[in-house]
Design a protein around this motif. Structure first.
Motif, mmCIF file in Angstrom:
data_model
loop_
_atom_site.group_PDB
_atom_site.id
_atom_site.type_symbol
_atom_site.label_atom_id
_atom_site.label_comp_id
_atom_site.label_asym_id
_atom_site.label_seq_id
_atom_site.Cartn_x
_atom_site.Cartn_y
_atom_site.Cartn_z
ATOM 1 N N SER A 181 -2.336 10.113 28.959
ATOM 2 C CA SER A 181 -2.027 10.674 30.267
ATOM 3 C C SER A 181 -1.308 12.013 30.134
ATOM 4 O O SER A 181 -1.596 12.961 30.870
ATOM 5 N N ALA A 196 -2.758 15.536 31.481
ATOM 6 C CA ALA A 196 -1.981 16.354 32.421
ATOM 7 C C ALA A 196 -1.813 17.773 31.882
ATOM 8 O O ALA A 196 -1.926 18.751 32.623
ATOM 9 N N LYS A 251 -1.407 20.721 34.973
ATOM 10 C CA LYS A 251 -0.377 20.190 35.873
ATOM 11 C C LYS A 251 1.007 20.265 35.264
ATOM 12 O O LYS A 251 1.982 19.946 35.915
#
Length: 126
Positions: A116, A120, A125
């Motif tokens: 994850s 990201a 992000k």
């Protein structure tokens, strides 16, 4: 990932309670997965936040807790197995199964967190 953390927290808590009460509540050390689950649960609740910096902070703390639990569980599983075999003692299969289950759960959790974090970062992000 905060919701995934809560799922793994509940699974760890259930593992510890099942190990403790399933063996007649004789060994308090059977609750060790429960304490890791509580720590992950608190961190998971704190990571549910609209603030990106707070979410990132608590998810990094959570993955660190998961990594410590994984390493500790793996070391204890190997240590217990080697000790029983070298001393000619009967292997406590329930304790070994609980340690290996905790180790596997937390390894899966750490892998999911790292994936994850990588996704990201790649999506921009972070």
């Amino acid at each position: 990932m905060a919701k995934v953390t809560l799922v793994f927290a509940l699974l760890s808590i259930a593992l510890g309670l099942a190990g403790y009460f399933g063996t007649g509540a004789q060994h308090v050390t059977a609750l060790i997965p429960t304490w890791f689950g509580v720590a992950l649960g608190v961190g998971g609740l704190l990571a549910i936040s609209p603030s990106e910096s707070r979410r990132k902070l608590f998810m990094h703390i959570n993955v660190t807790i998961g990594l410590v639990g994984f390493v500790g569980g793996a070391i204890e599983a190997v240590r217990g197995y080697v000790h029983a075999k070298s001393a000619g003692l009967q292997l406590d299969e329930i304790a070994l199964a609980s340690k290996l289950t905790m180790t596997g759960l937390l390894l899966l959790y750490v892998v999911l967190c790292v994936r994850s974090f990588i996704a990201a970062r790649r999506s921009g992000k972070v």
